[in-house]
Design an enzyme around this catalytic site. Structure first.
Site, PDB file in Angstrom:
ATOM      1  N   TYR A  42       0.829  -1.200   0.000  1.00 29.00           N
ATOM      2  CA  TYR A  42       0.000   0.000   0.000  1.00 29.00           C
ATOM      3  C   TYR A  42       0.871   1.262   0.000  1.00 29.00           C
ATOM      4  O   TYR A  42       0.633   2.192  -0.777  1.00 29.00           O
ATOM      5  CB  TYR A  42      -0.918  -0.006   1.222  1.00 29.00           C
ATOM      6  CG  TYR A  42      -1.789   1.233   1.335  1.00 29.00           C
ATOM      7  CD1 TYR A  42      -2.992   1.328   0.653  1.00 29.00           C
ATOM      8  CD2 TYR A  42      -1.384   2.299   2.133  1.00 29.00           C
ATOM      9  CE1 TYR A  42      -3.778   2.474   0.749  1.00 29.00           C
ATOM     10  CE2 TYR A  42      -2.162   3.447   2.240  1.00 29.00           C
ATOM     11  CZ  TYR A  42      -3.356   3.521   1.555  1.00 29.00           C
ATOM     12  OH  TYR A  42      -4.131   4.655   1.647  1.00 29.00           O
ATOM     13  N   LYS A  84       3.973   4.799  17.243  1.00 29.82           N
ATOM     14  CA  LYS A  84       2.850   4.770  16.304  1.00 29.82           C
ATOM     15  C   LYS A  84       2.196   3.388  16.393  1.00 29.82           C
ATOM     16  O   LYS A  84       2.688   2.415  15.824  1.00 29.82           O
ATOM     17  CB  LYS A  84       3.312   5.055  14.879  1.00 29.82           C
ATOM     18  CG  LYS A  84       2.183   5.183  13.870  1.00 29.82           C
ATOM     19  CD  LYS A  84       2.722   5.586  12.506  1.00 29.82           C
ATOM     20  CE  LYS A  84       1.573   5.764  11.525  1.00 29.82           C
ATOM     21  NZ  LYS A  84       0.830   4.510  11.268  1.00 29.82           N
ATOM     22  N   LYS A  97       7.966   6.003   9.511  1.00 29.83           N
ATOM     23  CA  LYS A  97       7.584   4.595   9.339  1.00 29.83           C
ATOM     24  C   LYS A  97       8.833   3.718   9.321  1.00 29.83           C
ATOM     25  O   LYS A  97       9.791   3.980   8.602  1.00 29.83           O
ATOM     26  CB  LYS A  97       6.807   4.415   8.027  1.00 29.83           C
ATOM     27  CG  LYS A  97       5.459   5.109   7.972  1.00 29.83           C
ATOM     28  CD  LYS A  97       4.420   4.433   8.826  1.00 29.83           C
ATOM     29  CE  LYS A  97       3.930   3.124   8.246  1.00 29.83           C
ATOM     30  NZ  LYS A  97       3.090   3.270   7.053  1.00 29.83           N
TER      31      LYS A  97
END
Length: 686
Positions: A37, A115, A313
């Site tokens: 994604y 996160k 990330k």
């Protein structure tokens, strides 16, 4: 690429991402991995950056989430619930921080937090009472899941403490911890229902149940990480807001930190990248926020995300691939373990073709079928594992795994070692070729006899050519015996260099310390720490055999399980034959008084040490032996009584435990200083 091709690819990307968002946010049944994604989204963003004239107002880059489904009523957030932009490396993060500090007009303090890979939620409290809970939806309108959220433990229906604001929207993440995910999936499979692919989707699917009682029965958790609209409460900083949220009784993280420098931010990111699997829940990165609210307001928002916050990330450790088959492996103690044979896929920079499935019960618990597309995870240097199936991609051709009833290596009937044991074992321990190869490889390992050349191929060659019957024959090998194996013979019929090297290494290995011989025997539960304790206490293998279970269990660092395992091992006839063969070949099975750990200066006497992680200069076993020679007791676990922990690379949970207990840690440089200059040199005196 021509503009026609660019426009076509742009439309394809929007369609692919739209479908992925629908499956991810609305259906809780994603068919793309996060890495796939992210790759599509970054390609879309690059096209828009290179060709802004074709950017569509309907692009996924211009909106938050994917709207709402039809199960729950729509509800509008008092203040839009934004998404976060992402960076994937240090260079991108520093570029963002440079823009932030420029536009903020000066120095910035950064709040860093983990996160969490879960479901974003908005809780509205009016005069301290929870009146509405909604999913993020498209950022403006979400789904009303108030009844379901009220069934989740630890989410207060009323705020406590003072001052209570007239209105506050609390933003957070609902998630499953890793253990909870495994238990829920097992329950679904047992009930004949479809399992979830990963913890994030299990949390989302569990929250968005039609029946609130189902949600209440799932181990969902919440951590709050921000606020939306508020009346009667204006914090000066993000950190002050977190402290107030905690005082109101809301579950906040204990891991957020505020830093004055980007160097500290990068250290925080690096630390949790290394220790991300020591945490009870899944994380996929770190969120960095400007701490001061006045600076947040000055920086403002884009159409979908705040300019004052960024998600760093981590490299993806999960990927989707095809489960081609489930095969079984036979270990050195006879345990038969199923493993997944996979269509090759890149995960964490490594091509993965197989993954562990632990045991037949785990295969059933995970609900995976041969032919499934599965989610696999490779966490650091850990063996890849299958998390679960992507049920939405099943086409009916999938089939269940059936555990074999006979050993794939020797065809002996398989059975549990004991009644109720989940592990299936091959009882032909003496002559099963697969077990023999594994045991020989083990005895040659660095933690046992440390014999070079004697790897899997060499072990298999010795067995297949019938040069040895079992590992008892290893030390009786000579040039004539090795010459009967093609593996150790040159084309001209002479002994190969590997054969000569093996004989030299075997001669050296015979004089290794007793504890290494004990490890090499492959006795269940007996590792290097227990072996050292046994060798030091009893001084010979013969004395260990003669000792009662109570006497063995009484040795510090051993205990009842190891004592029972040892006594059981010595009752097997061929085990005693093995020891006799080694003794006849000249293997040292006693510990001379001058080499045992009770001689020489003991500057570490009374101290308990733990060695964890990978060390460059020596193995953990070698370091442990040196520490014990200096009087330290080496333990396998950290406690308040631990004096210090030697920390190598990938130290893991033992380092976290040491930090939480305030236990002294030594890196490899400090360890060298300890050995060369003594405990005072590293602050361990007294």
């Amino acid at each position: 690429m021509s503009m026609e091709k660019v426009s076509k690819r742009y439309s394809e990307l929007m369609a692919l991402i739209d479908e992925a968002q629908q499956r991810y946010y609305i259906e809780d049944a994603p068919t793309l991995s996060d890495a796939e994604y992210d790759k599509l989204m970054r390609e879309l963003q690059k096209i828009e950056a290179d060709h802004p004239e074709i950017t569509s107002a309907d692009s996924p880059t211009q909106r938050v989430g994917a709207g709402t489904g039809s199960t729950f009523a729509a509800v509008q957030h008092a203040e839009p619930m934004m998404s976060l932009d992402n960076v994937f490396n240090e260079e991108e993060l520093l570029a963002w921080a440079k823009r932030v500090e420029r536009d903020a007009g000066g120095a910035v303090r950064y709040l860093c937090e983990l996160k969490i890979d879960g479901l974003a939620i908005n809780l509205t409290y009016e005069k301290g009472r929870l009146t509405c809970a909604a999913t993020r939806g498209d950022g403006v309108t979400g789904e009303d899941v108030t009844r379901n959220v009220k069934g989740i433990k630890h989410i207060p229906h009323r705020l406590s403490g003072k001052p209570i604001p007239d209105l506050v929207e609390v933003r957070g993440e609902i998630f499953f911890d890793i253990a909870g995910f495994a238990d829920v999936n097992a329950g679904l499979v047992a009930a004949g229902l479809k399992p979830f692919a990963n913890p994030r989707n299990s949390a989302s699917g569990s929250l968005r149940q039609k029946d609130p009682a189902v949600t209440a029965g799932r181990p969902l958790r919440l951590i709050v990480h921000g606020m939306g609209a508020r009346t009667g409460f204006e914090p000066e900083s993000q950190s002050a807001a977190y402290e107030q949220l905690s005082q109101w009784g809301l579950p906040t993280s204990e891991r957020w930190k505020v830093f004055d420098s980007l160097t500290e931010v990068l250290e925080y990111i690096a630390y949790y990248q290394e220790h991300r699997h020591d945490i009870e829940h899944e994380i996929d990165g770190v969120v960095i926020k400007v701490d001061q609210v006045s600076q947040q307001q000055k920086l403002g928002f884009t159409s979908r995300a705040p300019r004052w916050a960024m998600a760093y990330k981590y490299p993806p450790e999960e990927a989707n691939t095809k489960l081609l088959d489930v095969l079984v492996n036979v270990g050195r103690t006879g345990r038969v373990t199923p493993y997944a044979q996979l269509e090759p896929v890149q995960v964490s920079g490594v091509t993965v073709t197989s993954a562990t499935l632990h045991n037949q019960s785990e295969v059933a618990r995970k609900g995976v079928l041969i032919g499934d597309t599965v989610v696999i995870r490779r966490a650091g240097d850990v063996i890849p594992e299958v998390l679960g199936p992507v049920v939405a991609l099943r086409d009916g051709s999938e089939r269940p795994f059936v555990m074999p009833t006979t050993c794939p290596s020797c065809e002996t009937k398989l059975a549990p070692a004991k009644e109720g044991d989940v592990d299936i074992r091959c009882p032909n321990s003496r002559s099963c070729p697969a077990q023999l190869v594994e045991r020989i490889f083990h005895l040659a390992g660095r933690g046992a006899f440390d014999i070079e050349v004697l790897g899997y191929k060499a072990a298999r060659a010795l067995i297949e050519s019938e040069v040895i019957v079992d590992e008892g024959d290893i030390f009786a090998l000579d040039e004539a015996k090795l010459m009967s194996s093609a593996f150790f013979t040159n084309k001209n019929g002479s002994l190969s260099s590997n054969g000569k090297k093996l004989l030299d290494n075997l001669a050296e290995a015979k004089q290794r310390p007793l504890w290494r011989a004990i490890v090499a025997l492959s006795i269940r539960h007996v590792g290097p720490t227990a072996a050292r304790a046994l060798a030091d206490h009893f001084g010979s293998l013969q004395e260990i055999e003669k000792a009662s279970a109570g006497e063995i269990a009484g040795v510090e660092g051993v205990g009842g399980i190891i004592a029972d395992s040892l006594k059981e091992w010595f009752t097997v006839g061929w085990h005693n034959d093995l020891v006799a063969k080694w003794a006849a070949a000249g293997v040292k099975l006693t510990e001379e008084k001058s080499t045992r750990a009770d001689t020489g200066p003991k500057p570490l006497a009374g101290m308990t040490a733990v060695v964890t992680g990978t060390l460059e200069g020596a193995t953990r076993e070698e370091v442990s032996a040196r520490l014990e020679a200096l009087g330290a007791k080496v333990s396998g676990s950290v406690s308040k009584k631990t004096a210090f922990v030697v920390v190598g690379e990938n130290a893991g949970s033992k380092l976290d435990k040491a930090v939480s207990l305030g236990v002294r840690t030594l890196d490899e440089q400090e360890l060298t200083k300890l050995f060369e200059e003594g405990p005072e040199a590293v602050g361990l005196a007294g």
